[in-house]
Motif scaffolding. Structure first.
Motif, PDB file in Angstrom:
ATOM      1  N   LEU A  74       0.841  -1.201   0.000  1.00 39.82           N
ATOM      2  CA  LEU A  74       0.000   0.000   0.000  1.00 39.82           C
ATOM      3  C   LEU A  74       0.877   1.253   0.000  1.00 39.82           C
ATOM      4  O   LEU A  74       0.591   2.217  -0.723  1.00 39.82           O
ATOM      5  CB  LEU A  74      -0.935   0.006   1.204  1.00 39.82           C
ATOM      6  CG  LEU A  74      -1.841   1.241   1.333  1.00 39.82           C
ATOM      7  CD1 LEU A  74      -2.714   1.409   0.090  1.00 39.82           C
ATOM      8  CD2 LEU A  74      -2.699   1.154   2.588  1.00 39.82           C
ATOM      9  N   HIS A  75       1.931   1.252   0.794  1.00 41.68           N
ATOM     10  CA  HIS A  75       2.857   2.391   0.782  1.00 41.68           C
ATOM     11  C   HIS A  75       3.450   2.579  -0.618  1.00 41.68           C
ATOM     12  O   HIS A  75       3.597   3.711  -1.089  1.00 41.68           O
ATOM     13  CB  HIS A  75       3.993   2.165   1.784  1.00 41.68           C
ATOM     14  CG  HIS A  75       3.562   2.149   3.219  1.00 41.68           C
ATOM     15  ND1 HIS A  75       2.779   3.145   3.769  1.00 41.68           N
ATOM     16  CD2 HIS A  75       3.821   1.269   4.217  1.00 41.68           C
ATOM     17  CE1 HIS A  75       2.586   2.872   5.059  1.00 41.68           C
ATOM     18  NE2 HIS A  75       3.194   1.737   5.343  1.00 41.68           N
ATOM     19  N   LEU A  76       3.780   1.470  -1.260  1.00 40.18           N
ATOM     20  CA  LEU A  76       4.368   1.543  -2.598  1.00 40.18           C
ATOM     21  C   LEU A  76       3.379   2.114  -3.606  1.00 40.18           C
ATOM     22  O   LEU A  76       3.730   2.973  -4.429  1.00 40.18           O
ATOM     23  CB  LEU A  76       4.830   0.152  -3.026  1.00 40.18           C
ATOM     24  CG  LEU A  76       5.585   0.055  -4.344  1.00 40.18           C
ATOM     25  CD1 LEU A  76       6.865   0.887  -4.310  1.00 40.18           C
ATOM     26  CD2 LEU A  76       5.916  -1.412  -4.656  1.00 40.18           C
ATOM     27  N   LYS A  77       2.127   1.672  -3.533  1.00 41.75           N
ATOM     28  CA  LYS A  77       1.077   2.217  -4.409  1.00 41.75           C
ATOM     29  C   LYS A  77       0.902   3.709  -4.175  1.00 41.75           C
ATOM     30  O   LYS A  77       0.810   4.505  -5.127  1.00 41.75           O
ATOM     31  CB  LYS A  77      -0.232   1.485  -4.152  1.00 41.75           C
ATOM     32  CG  LYS A  77      -1.426   2.050  -4.916  1.00 41.75           C
ATOM     33  CD  LYS A  77      -2.721   1.350  -4.524  1.00 41.75           C
ATOM     34  CE  LYS A  77      -3.928   1.996  -5.190  1.00 41.75           C
ATOM     35  NZ  LYS A  77      -5.194   1.341  -4.760  1.00 41.75           N
ATOM     36  N   ASN A  78       0.870   4.099  -2.915  1.00 39.90           N
ATOM     37  CA  ASN A  78       0.716   5.523  -2.586  1.00 39.90           C
ATOM     38  C   ASN A  78       1.899   6.338  -3.090  1.00 39.90           C
ATOM     39  O   ASN A  78       1.737   7.482  -3.538  1.00 39.90           O
ATOM     40  CB  ASN A  78       0.581   5.691  -1.077  1.00 39.90           C
ATOM     41  CG  ASN A  78      -0.713   5.130  -0.531  1.00 39.90           C
ATOM     42  OD1 ASN A  78      -1.682   4.941  -1.258  1.00 39.90           O
ATOM     43  ND2 ASN A  78      -0.733   4.840   0.761  1.00 39.90           N
ATOM     44  N   ALA A  79       3.091   5.751  -3.008  1.00 35.11           N
ATOM     45  CA  ALA A  79       4.294   6.450  -3.463  1.00 35.11           C
ATOM     46  C   ALA A  79       4.273   6.653  -4.974  1.00 35.11           C
ATOM     47  O   ALA A  79       4.460   7.768  -5.475  1.00 35.11           O
ATOM     48  CB  ALA A  79       5.533   5.667  -3.053  1.00 35.11           C
ATOM     49  N   HIS A  80       4.031   5.581  -5.705  1.00 34.34           N
ATOM     50  CA  HIS A  80       4.086   5.655  -7.162  1.00 34.34           C
ATOM     51  C   HIS A  80       3.004   6.564  -7.741  1.00 34.34           C
ATOM     52  O   HIS A  80       3.183   7.158  -8.804  1.00 34.34           O
ATOM     53  CB  HIS A  80       3.955   4.252  -7.759  1.00 34.34           C
ATOM     54  CG  HIS A  80       5.214   3.460  -7.646  1.00 34.34           C
ATOM     55  ND1 HIS A  80       5.258   2.100  -7.865  1.00 34.34           N
ATOM     56  CD2 HIS A  80       6.485   3.822  -7.342  1.00 34.34           C
ATOM     57  CE1 HIS A  80       6.503   1.667  -7.698  1.00 34.34           C
ATOM     58  NE2 HIS A  80       7.255   2.683  -7.368  1.00 34.34           N
ATOM     59  N   GLY A 135       7.584  -6.055  -2.199  1.00 31.79           N
ATOM     60  CA  GLY A 135       7.441  -4.611  -2.388  1.00 31.79           C
ATOM     61  C   GLY A 135       8.529  -3.769  -1.749  1.00 31.79           C
ATOM     62  O   GLY A 135       8.736  -2.616  -2.138  1.00 31.79           O
ATOM     63  N   LEU A 136       9.243  -4.328  -0.768  1.00 30.34           N
ATOM     64  CA  LEU A 136      10.217  -3.532  -0.014  1.00 30.34           C
ATOM     65  C   LEU A 136      11.337  -2.949  -0.877  1.00 30.34           C
ATOM     66  O   LEU A 136      11.661  -1.761  -0.729  1.00 30.34           O
ATOM     67  CB  LEU A 136      10.797  -4.361   1.129  1.00 30.34           C
ATOM     68  CG  LEU A 136      11.739  -3.599   2.078  1.00 30.34           C
ATOM     69  CD1 LEU A 136      11.023  -2.450   2.760  1.00 30.34           C
ATOM     70  CD2 LEU A 136      12.326  -4.556   3.126  1.00 30.34           C
ATOM     71  N   PRO A 137      11.958  -3.717  -1.774  1.00 33.27           N
ATOM     72  CA  PRO A 137      13.034  -3.117  -2.584  1.00 33.27           C
ATOM     73  C   PRO A 137      12.555  -1.927  -3.413  1.00 33.27           C
ATOM     74  O   PRO A 137      13.283  -0.929  -3.547  1.00 33.27           O
ATOM     75  CB  PRO A 137      13.484  -4.277  -3.473  1.00 33.27           C
ATOM     76  CG  PRO A 137      13.137  -5.509  -2.698  1.00 33.27           C
ATOM     77  CD  PRO A 137      11.838  -5.167  -2.022  1.00 33.27           C
ATOM     78  N   ASP A 138      11.348  -1.999  -3.964  1.00 39.01           N
ATOM     79  CA  ASP A 138      10.830  -0.890  -4.769  1.00 39.01           C
ATOM     80  C   ASP A 138      10.486   0.317  -3.896  1.00 39.01           C
ATOM     81  O   ASP A 138      10.693   1.464  -4.312  1.00 39.01           O
ATOM     82  CB  ASP A 138       9.590  -1.323  -5.553  1.00 39.01           C
ATOM     83  CG  ASP A 138       9.927  -2.250  -6.716  1.00 39.01           C
ATOM     84  OD1 ASP A 138      11.107  -2.270  -7.129  1.00 39.01           O
ATOM     85  OD2 ASP A 138       9.027  -2.951  -7.202  1.00 39.01           O
ATOM     86  N   LEU A 139       9.986   0.065  -2.691  1.00 39.91           N
ATOM     87  CA  LEU A 139       9.705   1.175  -1.784  1.00 39.91           C
ATOM     88  C   LEU A 139      11.022   1.833  -1.356  1.00 39.91           C
ATOM     89  O   LEU A 139      11.122   3.066  -1.298  1.00 39.91           O
ATOM     90  CB  LEU A 139       8.928   0.685  -0.562  1.00 39.91           C
ATOM     91  CG  LEU A 139       8.512   1.763   0.448  1.00 39.91           C
ATOM     92  CD1 LEU A 139       7.610   2.809  -0.196  1.00 39.91           C
ATOM     93  CD2 LEU A 139       7.814   1.121   1.657  1.00 39.91           C
TER      94      LEU A 139
END
Length: 285
Positions: A74-80, A135-139
């Motif tokens: 979810l953090h990654l989606k919000n970031a992108h 998802g952690l590496p992309d975040l």
């Protein structure tokens, strides 16, 4: 190699952001930490951490980008998508906490010259390595490209649930506290070895240490969130010890609502976790 690749992207696409950033974290004497988290980061840093720092004569600013139960993806989606999805809680240098709604990760990263930025997984998934690494590496890459060049990233090690917890996510670990704890240790020890993080904050081990004390398996208020007093104080003492490289047992601060014994257990549990971040150490109090 990953850091070099991300750095090249950073230089190529983020120069305007770089020049708009605040001064380097190295250029002031204020410890500033920002968590991209959820209720577990709320338990860890929003309460008592500032007070511990103040008692030690340390200046501090604390930020928490909060969405209850938020997982890494979810953090990654919000970031992108640069979504203004967060409740941004910030404890200023004066100790006053202010909350701003509808804030994006990018906005919070640019809001201050953070020394440390913390990432974490949602508690039900925190011991699932494959899920975490999905998802952690992309975040990590996103945050690295948007943060102050002198900021450092850390990983928040969350804790296992109380043995009688009714949390649905406890089924991921067969409803067994030690299975959940061992799983979280497996994940966080592997993350620590990547070199992508300045350190892991061993809050999960601190809580498990405290469970070996006279407090027993009563560290939470609902089976998974920290007890508002000695539970949160144990987590905060762990953050304090790791951020400042100071022994919390030598800090005189104690919340009014906890006993002297509870304060000693919290500080001792935190310090033992700093010494052995991935292994339970008994606390004899």
């Amino acid at each position: 190699m990953k850091k070099l690749f991300v750095f090249i992207l950073f230089i190529s696409f983020q120069l305007p952001f770089l020049f708009a950033q605040q001064i380097s974290p190295k250029d002031d004497d204020v410890m500033k930490v920002l968590a991209i988290g959820n209720s577990f980061s709320e338990d860890g840093i929003e309460n008592y951490l500032y007070d511990l720092a103040k008692a030690a004569g340390k200046k501090m600013v604390i930020g928490n980008l909060y969405i209850g139960g938020a997982p890494i993806e979810l953090h990654l989606k919000n970031a992108h998508n640069n979504l203004k999805a967060y409740s941004y809680r910030k404890v200023g240098e004066d100790g006053i906490k202010k909350t701003t709604d509808k804030v994006s990760i990018e906005e919070a990263l640019a809001d201050d010259n953070w020394d440390y930025i913390s990432l974490q997984q949602a508690s039900p998934l925190s011991g699932k390595y494959n899920v975490v690494m999905r998802g952690l590496p992309d975040l990590w890459t996103y945050v690295f490209a948007h943060m102050n060049p002198d900021s450092k990233m850390v990983y928040h090690q969350t804790w296992a649930y109380q043995q009688d917890s009714k949390h649905e996510g406890f089924k991921n670990y067969d409803g067994q506290q030690l299975v959940m704890y061992d799983s979280i240790m497996n994940v966080t020890s592997q993350i620590a070895k990547t070199g992508d993080y300045e350190f892991v904050v061993p809050a999960g081990t601190a809580i498990q240490n405290a469970r070996t004390s006279s407090i027993g398996d009563h560290m939470t208020r609902d089976g998974y969130h920290m007890n508002l007093d000695y539970g949160r104080f144990t987590a905060a003492a762990t953050w304090y010890a790791k951020l400042f490289n100071l022994d919390p047992r030598k800090n005189k601060y104690k919340p009014e609502k906890i006993t002297d014994i509870q304060a000693k257990i919290a500080k001792e549990s935190a310090w033992k976790a700093i010494k052995k971040p991935f292994k339970i150490t008994k606390v004899k109090k």
